[in-house]
Write an enzyme that holds these catalytic residues in place. Structure first.
Site, PDB file in Angstrom:
ATOM      1  N   CYS A   2       0.851  -1.187   0.000  1.00 40.07           N
ATOM      2  CA  CYS A   2       0.000   0.000   0.000  1.00 40.07           C
ATOM      3  C   CYS A   2       0.885   1.234   0.000  1.00 40.07           C
ATOM      4  CB  CYS A   2      -0.857   0.048   1.260  1.00 40.07           C
ATOM      5  SG  CYS A   2      -1.928  -1.367   1.437  1.00 40.07           S
ATOM      6  N   GLY A  28      -0.379   0.458  -5.064  1.00 36.79           N
ATOM      7  CA  GLY A  28      -1.652  -0.222  -4.835  1.00 36.79           C
ATOM      8  C   GLY A  28      -2.708   0.346  -5.734  1.00 36.79           C
ATOM      9  N   ASN A 101       0.271   0.789   6.006  1.00 45.85           N
ATOM     10  CA  ASN A 101       0.994   0.013   4.994  1.00 45.85           C
ATOM     11  C   ASN A 101       1.774  -1.053   5.736  1.00 45.85           C
ATOM     12  OD1 ASN A 101       3.931   0.678   2.918  1.00 45.85           O
ATOM     13  ND2 ASN A 101       2.503  -1.001   2.833  1.00 45.85           N
ATOM     14  N   GLY A 102       1.495  -2.324   5.403  1.00 45.72           N
ATOM     15  CA  GLY A 102       2.236  -3.405   6.072  1.00 45.72           C
ATOM     16  C   GLY A 102       1.328  -4.578   6.333  1.00 45.72           C
ATOM     17  N   CYS A 236      12.483  -3.795   3.945  1.00 46.40           N
ATOM     18  CA  CYS A 236      12.185  -4.843   2.954  1.00 46.40           C
ATOM     19  C   CYS A 236      12.964  -4.562   1.670  1.00 46.40           C
ATOM     20  CB  CYS A 236      10.689  -4.828   2.670  1.00 46.40           C
ATOM     21  SG  CYS A 236      10.242  -5.773   1.208  1.00 46.40           S
ATOM     22  N   TYR A 242      11.729  -4.038  -6.484  1.00 48.75           N
ATOM     23  CA  TYR A 242      10.537  -3.928  -7.336  1.00 48.75           C
ATOM     24  C   TYR A 242       9.550  -2.809  -6.991  1.00 48.75           C
ATOM     25  CZ  TYR A 242       6.013  -5.037  -9.354  1.00 48.75           C
ATOM     26  OH  TYR A 242       4.810  -4.946  -9.999  1.00 48.75           O
ATOM     27  N   SER A 283      10.028  -2.149 -14.415  1.00 42.53           N
ATOM     28  CA  SER A 283      10.915  -2.422 -13.283  1.00 42.53           C
ATOM     29  C   SER A 283      12.241  -3.065 -13.705  1.00 42.53           C
ATOM     30  CB  SER A 283      10.204  -3.288 -12.243  1.00 42.53           C
ATOM     31  OG  SER A 283       9.530  -4.332 -12.882  1.00 42.53           O
ATOM     32  N   ASP A 345      14.772  -9.012 -15.969  1.00 41.41           N
ATOM     33  CA  ASP A 345      13.631  -8.653 -15.109  1.00 41.41           C
ATOM     34  C   ASP A 345      14.128  -8.583 -13.668  1.00 41.41           C
ATOM     35  OD1 ASP A 345      11.109  -7.898 -14.392  1.00 41.41           O
ATOM     36  OD2 ASP A 345      10.117  -9.770 -14.952  1.00 41.41           O
ATOM     37  N   ASP A 346      13.326  -7.924 -12.833  1.00 43.35           N
ATOM     38  CA  ASP A 346      13.761  -7.740 -11.445  1.00 43.35           C
ATOM     39  C   ASP A 346      13.551  -8.982 -10.595  1.00 43.35           C
ATOM     40  OD1 ASP A 346      10.878  -6.551 -11.825  1.00 43.35           O
ATOM     41  OD2 ASP A 346      11.021  -7.276  -9.772  1.00 43.35           O
ATOM     42  N   CYS A 382       6.389 -14.213   2.177  1.00 43.24           N
ATOM     43  CA  CYS A 382       6.573 -12.971   2.932  1.00 43.24           C
ATOM     44  C   CYS A 382       5.359 -12.783   3.836  1.00 43.24           C
ATOM     45  CB  CYS A 382       6.684 -11.781   1.987  1.00 43.24           C
ATOM     46  SG  CYS A 382       6.775 -10.232   2.917  1.00 43.24           S
ATOM     47  N   CYS A 432      15.708  -6.752   5.123  1.00 46.21           N
ATOM     48  CA  CYS A 432      15.088  -8.074   5.275  1.00 46.21           C
ATOM     49  C   CYS A 432      15.172  -8.758   3.921  1.00 46.21           C
ATOM     50  CB  CYS A 432      13.626  -7.920   5.699  1.00 46.21           C
ATOM     51  SG  CYS A 432      12.749  -9.509   5.689  1.00 46.21           S
ATOM     52  N   CYS A 435      12.645 -13.501   2.024  1.00 43.21           N
ATOM     53  CA  CYS A 435      12.023 -14.190   0.880  1.00 43.21           C
ATOM     54  C   CYS A 435      13.062 -14.988   0.099  1.00 43.21           C
ATOM     55  CB  CYS A 435      11.290 -13.196  -0.017  1.00 43.21           C
ATOM     56  SG  CYS A 435      12.233 -11.750  -0.469  1.00 43.21           S
TER      57      CYS A 435
HETATM   58  P1  AMP Z   1       5.641 -13.580 -11.721  1.00 51.87           P
HETATM   59  O1  AMP Z   1       5.025 -13.288 -13.037  1.00 51.87           O
HETATM   60  O2  AMP Z   1       4.651 -14.128 -10.744  1.00 51.87           O
HETATM   61  O3  AMP Z   1       6.874 -14.396 -11.777  1.00 51.87           O
HETATM   62  O4  AMP Z   1       6.035 -12.172 -11.079  1.00 51.87           O
HETATM   63  C1  AMP Z   1       7.171 -11.529 -11.502  1.00 51.87           C
HETATM   64  C2  AMP Z   1       6.831 -10.204 -12.100  1.00 51.87           C
HETATM   65  O5  AMP Z   1       6.005  -9.424 -11.221  1.00 51.87           O
HETATM   66  C3  AMP Z   1       8.092  -9.442 -12.316  1.00 51.87           C
HETATM   67  O6  AMP Z   1       8.046  -8.922 -13.630  1.00 51.87           O
HETATM   68  C4  AMP Z   1       8.102  -8.342 -11.264  1.00 51.87           C
HETATM   69  O7  AMP Z   1       8.384  -7.109 -11.889  1.00 51.87           O
HETATM   70  C5  AMP Z   1       6.736  -8.361 -10.645  1.00 51.87           C
HETATM   71  N1  AMP Z   1       6.788  -8.647  -9.199  1.00 51.87           N
HETATM   72  C6  AMP Z   1       7.715  -9.343  -8.556  1.00 51.87           C
HETATM   73  N2  AMP Z   1       7.438  -9.462  -7.254  1.00 51.87           N
HETATM   74  C7  AMP Z   1       6.301  -8.844  -7.062  1.00 51.87           C
HETATM   75  C8  AMP Z   1       5.484  -8.653  -5.920  1.00 51.87           C
HETATM   76  N3  AMP Z   1       5.791  -9.179  -4.744  1.00 51.87           N
HETATM   77  N4  AMP Z   1       4.363  -7.929  -6.068  1.00 51.87           N
HETATM   78  C9  AMP Z   1       4.040  -7.441  -7.239  1.00 51.87           C
HETATM   79  N5  AMP Z   1       4.753  -7.614  -8.359  1.00 51.87           N
HETATM   80  C10 AMP Z   1       5.880  -8.321  -8.297  1.00 51.87           C
END
Ligand code: AMP
Length: 447
Positions: A2, A28, A101-102, A236, A242, A283, A345-346, A382, A432, A435
């Site tokens: 949030c 959010g 938020n949390g 975090c 991200y 991202s 990707d991140d 998490c 932290c 994860c």
């Molecule tokens: P996924 O498609 O489930 O593997 O999620 C990975 C994608 O969602 C990546 O492209 C990230 O940029 C984004 N992402 C990663 N972690 C989160 C998170 N905890 N909440 C929202 N988006 C995320």
């Protein structure tokens, strides 16, 4: 996840809250709300984006000098209007509004105890437990009541609170899981999850609210109280990987710099023989810049993003997520055709995004697709505000890197090491990373 904001001023700040929330929209997108006051607290909230929920009329009704706002992505409690924030309630001192938020890890037991005492909850969110605890412990001094309530709640919380006594209060949990910053615009105070809202309102960043701090603002004066200095700070790290915007600086660590550095270290740790580096927007951009800088492989825009689609992960169901990925990102055939691509990707969480993207890049003619991720594999749930509560949903929790590579059909796959993550951040940055390694700074099984 949030986003929260609070403003204390002598003039009307309803529009400032609106713009401030608008700048936190990435945190959010399910619901949002604003509560303001001159003499009495009033509020307006609803499901959807900030620009959909508010209009000139609603903002006009919300005129006030002090106010708080919230944008929500549900981690605890369902996604519906009831559970939207700020929460407004009445207690001995008058009305009180709170935005959170949390995620609390001991919500259930606290809720049960309060219910045993006869309390009736109006929402299913943990934030309501905080509101009740503050009311329960209030005798004559609100700060003492907050201090007491904070002794009971465990987990992640950054809070903004407002009462009809014309005070604005900001609280950050003793671990500092979620960000919270203080800014000033002349003699006005702005408290926000990210500095972008302070920037766009023309204010100046003052400082991060410290973990375990209660900041009280009233009559143009700020006073800090500390209720817990024992805990080790643990911001975090997913905020940097991200969640937060590139222009955020949290606990002195700039997000953009962190991401570029992660990309550079990833290129050093896991080089790749390829023709182009392409980011997963948005991202993945900073990490891809870093990867390209270090590897000297040219950086190209190979995926075009539909700017009107929100965050794909921030959608409650898997089906929505899959449609979201396709709607959001389309390959640029002219860039990727016949090329060996390093896709940056991140993170990989469920694996939905990478699988769909690799498939669409191949369909667009990419010769090879090598995936590089600027964070380690997410293996553990998490409990502190990120929507990954079940380990069975985490692809890296159940599969080796080689297995993930096969599932998502990449030519090669590599993740930044935990050590690389540490090297990407400024010295002494305490975060932290449960994860990735399962070492939770607060034991989630405390009940
Ligand atoms: P996924 O498609 O489930 O593997 O999620 C990975 C994608 O969602 C990546 O492209 C990230 O940029 C984004 N992402 C990663 N972690 C989160 C998170 N905890 N909440 C929202 N988006 C995320």
């Amino acid at each position: 996840m949030c986003g929260i904001i609070g403003i204390h001023s002598k003039q009307d700040i309803s529009k400032d809250l609106y713009y401030g929330l608008f700048s936190l929209q990435h945190r959010g997108q399910e619901s949002c709300g604003i509560a303001t006051m001159n003499e009495k607290i009033k509020q307006y909230k609803g499901m959807g984006l900030v620009s959909d929920v508010f209009n000139a009329n609603t903002l006009n009704e919300l005129q006030g000098n002090i106010g708080i706002g919230h944008v929500r992505y549900s981690t605890a409690g369902g996604s519906n209007e009831f559970n939207s924030q700020p929460l407004v309630g009445s207690f001995k001192k008058g009305k009180i509004a709170l935005a959170h938020n949390g995620n609390l890890i001991n919500k259930s037991i606290l809720k049960e105890r309060l219910e045993d005492e006869g309390l009736i909850f109006h929402t299913t969110i943990d934030s309501e437990v905080i509101l009740y605890l503050i009311a329960r412990y209030y005798k004559k001094n609100l700060i003492e009541a907050i201090k007491k309530a904070m002794k009971f709640i465990k987990g992640a919380y950054s809070l903004v609170i407002m009462t009809e006594d014309k005070e604005l209060i900001a609280v950050r949990d003793p671990n500092g899981f979620r960000p919270l910053l203080l800014g000033k615009r002349d003699d006005e105070f702005i408290v926000s999850s990210e500095n972008v809202s302070i920037d766009i309102l023309g204010g100046d960043f003052v400082r991060d609210i410290a973990p375990g701090e209660i900041l009280h603002i009233k009559d143009g004066k700020e006073t800090s109280y500390f209720y817990d200095e024992k805990e080790e700070k643990s911001t975090c790290i997913f905020e940097h990987i991200y969640f937060s915007r590139n222009d955020a600086t949290i606990d002195c660590q700039n997000v953009y710099e962190f991401r570029v550095k992660s990309g550079e270290i990833l290129a050093k740790e896991f080089p790749c023989d390829a023709d182009i580096v392409i980011p997963v927007p948005d991202s993945g951009w900073a990490g891809a810049i870093g990867y390209s800088n270090y590897s000297k492989i040219p950086l190209k825009e190979g995926l075009v993003k539909n700017r009107y689609v929100g965050r794909t992960f921030i959608k409650p169901t898997q089906r929505e997520r899959e449609i979201g990925v396709r709607l959001k990102l389309n390959p640029l055939k002219e860039v990727v055709e016949g090329k060996r691509v390093v896709l940056i990707d991140d993170s990989i969480v469920r694996g939905t995004t990478s699988k769909k993207l690799i498939d669409s890049l191949r369909k667009a003619g990419a010769k090879e697709v090598h995936l590089r991720i600027t964070s380690p594999p997410v293996k553990y749930s998490c409990y502190f505000g990120i929507d990954t509560p079940r380990r069975r949903n985490l692809i890296a929790s159940n599969n080796s890197i080689d297995e993930i590579k096969s599932v998502i059909k990449a030519d090669s796959l590599a993740f930044l090491s935990i050590d690389g993550l540490k090297q990407s951040s400024i010295k002494d940055f305490k975060f932290c990373k449960a994860c990735f390694d399962g070492n939770y700074p607060v034991d989630p099984v405390i009940l």
